[in-house]
Design a protein around this motif. Structure first.
Motif, short mmCIF file in Angstrom:
data_model
loop_
_atom_site.label_atom_id
_atom_site.label_comp_id
_atom_site.label_asym_id
_atom_site.label_seq_id
_atom_site.Cartn_x
_atom_site.Cartn_y
_atom_site.Cartn_z
N ALA A 1 0.83 -1.20 0.00
CA ALA A 1 0.00 0.00 0.00
C ALA A 1 0.87 1.26 0.00
N ARG A 2 2.03 1.16 0.65
CA ARG A 2 2.93 2.31 0.70
C ARG A 2 3.87 2.35 -0.51
N LYS A 3 3.69 1.38 -1.40
CA LYS A 3 4.58 1.24 -2.55
C LYS A 3 6.04 1.09 -2.11
N ASP A 4 6.20 0.39 -1.00
CA ASP A 4 7.53 0.15 -0.45
C ASP A 4 8.05 -1.17 -1.03
N LEU A 5 8.92 -1.09 -2.01
CA LEU A 5 9.39 -2.29 -2.70
C LEU A 5 10.39 -3.09 -1.88
N SER A 6 10.72 -2.62 -0.68
CA SER A 6 11.67 -3.37 0.14
C SER A 6 11.04 -4.61 0.76
N PHE A 7 9.72 -4.80 0.54
CA PHE A 7 9.08 -5.99 1.10
C PHE A 7 9.44 -7.24 0.31
N CYS A 8 9.97 -7.07 -0.92
CA CYS A 8 10.34 -8.23 -1.73
C CYS A 8 11.33 -7.79 -2.80
N ALA B 1 12.61 -9.69 -5.30
CA ALA B 1 12.66 -10.69 -6.36
C ALA B 1 13.01 -10.11 -7.72
N ALA B 2 12.86 -8.79 -7.88
CA ALA B 2 13.12 -8.16 -9.17
C ALA B 2 14.60 -7.92 -9.43
N GLU B 3 15.43 -8.18 -8.43
CA GLU B 3 16.86 -7.92 -8.56
C GLU B 3 17.66 -9.21 -8.35
N SER B 4 18.97 -9.13 -8.61
CA SER B 4 19.85 -10.27 -8.43
C SER B 4 20.32 -10.34 -6.98
N PHE B 5 19.83 -11.34 -6.25
CA PHE B 5 20.23 -11.55 -4.86
C PHE B 5 20.37 -13.04 -4.60
N GLU C 1 1.29 -11.32 -9.03
CA GLU C 1 0.65 -10.02 -9.27
C GLU C 1 1.66 -8.89 -9.22
N ASN C 2 2.61 -8.99 -8.30
CA ASN C 2 3.60 -7.92 -8.13
C ASN C 2 4.84 -8.10 -8.99
N TYR C 3 5.10 -9.35 -9.40
CA TYR C 3 6.30 -9.60 -10.21
C TYR C 3 5.98 -10.49 -11.41
N PRO C 4 5.02 -10.08 -12.24
CA PRO C 4 4.60 -10.94 -13.37
C PRO C 4 5.71 -11.20 -14.38
N TYR D 1 4.96 -23.96 -2.13
CA TYR D 1 4.56 -22.91 -3.07
C TYR D 1 4.10 -23.53 -4.37
N ASP D 2 2.99 -23.03 -4.89
CA ASP D 2 2.45 -23.45 -6.18
C ASP D 2 2.54 -22.26 -7.12
N CYS D 3 3.49 -22.31 -8.09
CA CYS D 3 3.72 -21.17 -8.98
C CYS D 3 2.60 -21.00 -10.00
N GLU D 4 1.78 -22.01 -10.20
CA GLU D 4 0.68 -21.91 -11.15
C GLU D 4 -0.48 -21.12 -10.56
N HIS D 5 -0.76 -21.36 -9.28
CA HIS D 5 -1.88 -20.69 -8.62
C HIS D 5 -1.41 -19.61 -7.63
N ASP D 6 -0.09 -19.41 -7.54
CA ASP D 6 0.49 -18.37 -6.68
C ASP D 6 0.01 -18.52 -5.24
N ILE D 7 0.20 -19.72 -4.69
CA ILE D 7 -0.20 -19.98 -3.31
C ILE D 7 1.02 -20.42 -2.51
#
Length: 368
Positions: A40-47, A49-53, A359-362, A301-307
């Motif tokens: 909600a705060r658009k704080d990308l530090s919660f994940c 995954a978009a970078e190399s780590f 949803e956040n990293y399609p 984790y199920d990558c097909e249903h994002d659970i």
């Protein structure tokens, strides 16, 4: 040549399986979603995954959802048995009809479980309780608590516990844990059924790194940092194969953000890896195990249903002389998930279990 399987008294076998089913009924799991406050705060530090780590530097903050507010239907969904219905049916049929599964792998897995019980419980004819004083549990407890080096614990757990519960006992230990070691178990000097080798996974453009142990069709990762904190708290505003992580810092699974982030990142990546290389699998719910010498925690984790699902932290031992039946049956189901895991239920798909990772990293899933 392998040793012949010991014969097990018929009635006692049924007692073992009944207790196994009873214990697994109390094994709880919880759906996780990426932290909504940070989103909600658009704080990308919660994940990240978009970078190399590397996995050890991964950030994947979540909270438990949906809040059940006393909803009995949601509470019922939060049971490990719901995603292992195939395994529950196998054990139930064995109790009712004394019939082992026709599938050779599933049959061998059940026989392994029964033999593990037989080797680990004394006076099997007289006792009706599954929690008995056991010599093997005492030896295992002492072995993992008296090691000279923390890096020995994954080898001991693989040799004396995990390989005893899985259909194929062969496994690969991260070669960087080898040092000058031979291929013998450090506590008993028996020849390992596993080897040292490459356990790396993921892409350098996103999350990546090495895992501690790989079993055939079961990815085991042994991580670092576990403690006795209550694992009911969310991370609000702030962590076919199975991954098992051994916590190098001695003790129970620590409820630290860092180690939980690592476990979730590894679990998410491996589900995508499985889907990429095995697109014909019946489902893509991939398990992951966090383990120490005292505790176990399961992730899925199920990558097909994002659970994304997390279990409660469970003790490995009831005492220095008692192994925890509930934890053993949970490990057995997960290690043999290719035979027993039924995947995400329809109720989970519609019950608010979606994690929000896709949803956040399609765009990132194609890079994993």
């Amino acid at each position: 040549m392998s040793n012949p399987r010991p014969k097990i008294k018929h009635d006692y076998k049924h007692i073992l399986v009944k207790n196994a089913l009873y214990s697994i009924d109390n094994f709880e799991v919880f759906p996780l979603v990426l932290n909504k406050i940070c989103q909600a705060r658009k704080d990308l530090s919660f994940c990240n995954a978009a970078e190399s780590f590397t996995f050890t530097d991964a950030i994947c903050r979540v909270e438990k959802e949906p809040k059940d507010h006393g909803n009995k239907d949601l509470v019922k969904l939060r049971k490990l048995k719901n995603i292992f219905q195939d395994g529950i049916r196998v054990l139930d049929k064995y109790i009712r009809d004394d019939i082992l599964p026709k599938d050779k792998g599933a049959k061998f897995a059940v026989e392994n479980l029964l033999c593990f019980f037989l080797k680990n419980f004394q006076n099997q004819v007289e006792y009706t309780s599954i929690y008995n004083l056991i010599e093997a549990a005492r030896k295992l407890y002492n072995a993992v608590h008296d090691v000279k080096f923390d890096s020995e614990v994954p080898i001991i757990l693989a040799h004396h516990l995990l390989s005893q519960l899985v259909v194929c006992p062969a496994y690969v230990v991260d070669q960087q844990n080898r040092g000058s070691r031979s291929t013998r178990c450090p506590c008993c000097m028996e020849e390992m059924s596993g080897t040292f080798g490459d356990t790396s996974m993921g892409s350098t453009s996103v999350w990546h790194g090495r895992l501690d142990i790989l079993f055939d069709h079961v990815f085991v990762v042994c991580t670092s940092s576990l403690d006795n904190n209550n694992d009911d708290d969310d991370d609000e505003g702030q962590s076919s194969s199975v991954a098992i992580v051994y916590e190098e810092q001695r003790g129970a699974l620590k409820n630290t953000k860092k180690i939980k982030d690592q476990l979730r990142a590894q679990n998410i990546v491996f589900s995508f890896v499985q889907k990429r290389f095995h697109p014909d699998l019946q489902h893509f719910l991939v398990p992951h195990i966090g383990i120490s010498e005292d505790s176990v925690q399961l992730y899925f984790y199920d990558c097909e249903h994002d659970i994304l699902i997390e279990s409660r932290q469970e003790k490995l031992f009831v005492s220095e002389e008692e192994i925890n039946m509930k934890t053993i049956i949970g490990l057995w189901l997960v290690l043999n998930h290719k035979y027993f895991c039924s995947g995400i239920t329809e109720e989970m798909k519609t019950g608010g279990f979606t994690a929000g990772f896709l949803e956040n990293y399609p765009a990132r899933k194609k890079d994993i």
